[in-house]
Design an enzyme around this catalytic site. Structure first.
Site, short mmCIF file in Angstrom:
data_model
loop_
_atom_site.label_atom_id
_atom_site.label_comp_id
_atom_site.label_asym_id
_atom_site.label_seq_id
_atom_site.Cartn_x
_atom_site.Cartn_y
_atom_site.Cartn_z
N CYS A 64 20.10 13.11 50.32
CA CYS A 64 20.69 12.55 50.91
C CYS A 64 19.50 11.36 51.20
O CYS A 64 18.18 11.27 51.32
CB CYS A 64 21.64 11.83 52.11
SG CYS A 64 22.62 12.81 52.53
N CYS A 115 19.77 22.59 53.73
CA CYS A 115 21.26 22.22 54.84
C CYS A 115 21.99 23.19 55.06
O CYS A 115 23.02 23.04 55.25
CB CYS A 115 21.84 21.18 53.42
SG CYS A 115 22.16 21.54 51.89
N CYS A 143 17.10 10.71 54.35
CA CYS A 143 16.16 11.82 54.05
C CYS A 143 15.85 12.53 53.25
O CYS A 143 15.00 13.60 52.91
CB CYS A 143 17.52 13.59 54.37
SG CYS A 143 18.66 12.80 56.05
N CYS A 168 24.70 17.35 61.03
CA CYS A 168 25.11 16.23 60.02
C CYS A 168 25.31 16.67 58.53
O CYS A 168 26.34 16.73 57.74
CB CYS A 168 23.91 15.24 59.86
SG CYS A 168 24.55 13.16 59.02
N CYS A 169 24.39 17.67 58.30
CA CYS A 169 24.61 18.18 56.94
C CYS A 169 26.32 19.61 56.80
O CYS A 169 26.74 19.21 55.61
CB CYS A 169 23.38 19.72 56.70
SG CYS A 169 21.69 18.73 56.29
S1 SF4 Z 1 21.14 15.36 54.17
FE1 SF4 Z 1 20.64 14.17 55.69
S2 SF4 Z 1 22.01 12.29 55.98
FE2 SF4 Z 1 22.59 13.84 54.40
S3 SF4 Z 1 23.85 15.11 55.50
FE3 SF4 Z 1 22.12 16.31 55.94
S4 SF4 Z 1 21.21 15.48 57.83
FE4 SF4 Z 1 23.42 13.98 56.91
#
Ligand code: SF4
Length: 240
Positions: A205, A233, A208, A116-117
């Protein structure tokens, strides 16, 4: 994506101002400040806009940011003479990821959180960096164990779209304490994210990030369900 520090450095600057002044004089339009509008970032925006009006500042809108961060962005945009560039993730990649793994995939495993990151943050970042010679970040060494590795000037080698590329990364606030950051914000009346007043020292985010308790590590509220030494991340330090 691969990030490696290719060498240490002997750069010594007296102040963050000196780092920023050197950067804008050396790299001109090929340097930009990366901002997620946390406390360190707004300090740097204030400094940079005074040193170099119209300087480039970029941010990545992951699509999952808290409302308070958008409010801060608008406030900063209205207050300062900067060129704010907003980058978004590739919508095809988001659609594919959500179809395969669901909206909240980051809760399922570290690997899916990193995916996701990678899709929402790292790939858009690499798109920006492919057009820059240097970037400026608000990292501080005392922020977490995963940030002990950073220097005030770093030479990164990133593999972007399969091509290795060297880029300079500047961390002007590397030696600053949290108190120094907040003293600067107060003295200069810099707008800041309202979540900081609600126990959020580090803001990413929305799903998170959570508030931390007094005495907890400043990054304890980021991906709090993961082991404490894994909380990056991929934008700065790779997890070990
Ligand atoms: S912080 Fe969470 S929602 Fe944002 S990109 Fe990373 S995993 Fe995805």
């Amino acid at each position: 994506m691969e990030v490696v520090r290719v060498k240490g450095n002997d750069f010594r600057f007296e102040t963050p101002h000196a780092v920023l002044k050197w950067a804008v004089e050396k790299y001109r339009d090929k340097v930009a400040l990366a901002s997620s509008f946390g406390a360190e970032d707004v300090v740097l925006i204030d400094m940079l806009s005074k040193i170099s009006p119209g300087a480039r500042v970029f941010t990545i809108d992951t699509g999952r940011l808290p409302e308070e961060t958008y409010n801060t962005m608008d406030e900063i945009k209205n207050r300062y003479d900067i060129r704010l560039e907003v980058y978004f993730p590739d919508s095809d990649l988001i659609e594919d990821m959500v179809e395969k793994h669901g909206f909240n995939l980051f809760r399922k495993s570290i690997e899916l959180r990193e995916l996701c990151c990678e899709v929402r943050k790292v790939k858009p970042l690499n798109r920006v960096l492919s057009g820059l010679d240097a970037w400026i970040c608000g990292l501080r060494r005392e922020q977490s164990v995963t940030r002990m590795c950073i220097e005030n000037v770093e030479f990164e080698k990133r593999v972007i779209g399969g091509n290795p590329r060297e880029i300079v990364k500047l961390n002007p606030l590397i030696d600053w304490s949290e108190d120094q950051v907040w003293n600067y914000i107060i003295e200069n009346e810099v707008p800041y994210n309202a979540l900081h007043d609600r126990g959020y020292p580090s803001i990413g985010c929305d799903p998170c990030t959570r508030a931390v308790k007094p005495g907890e590590d400043v990054r304890a509220g980021r991906w709090w369900w993961e082991p404490s030494d894994k909380k990056e991340c991929g934008l700065h330090c790779k997890r070990q």
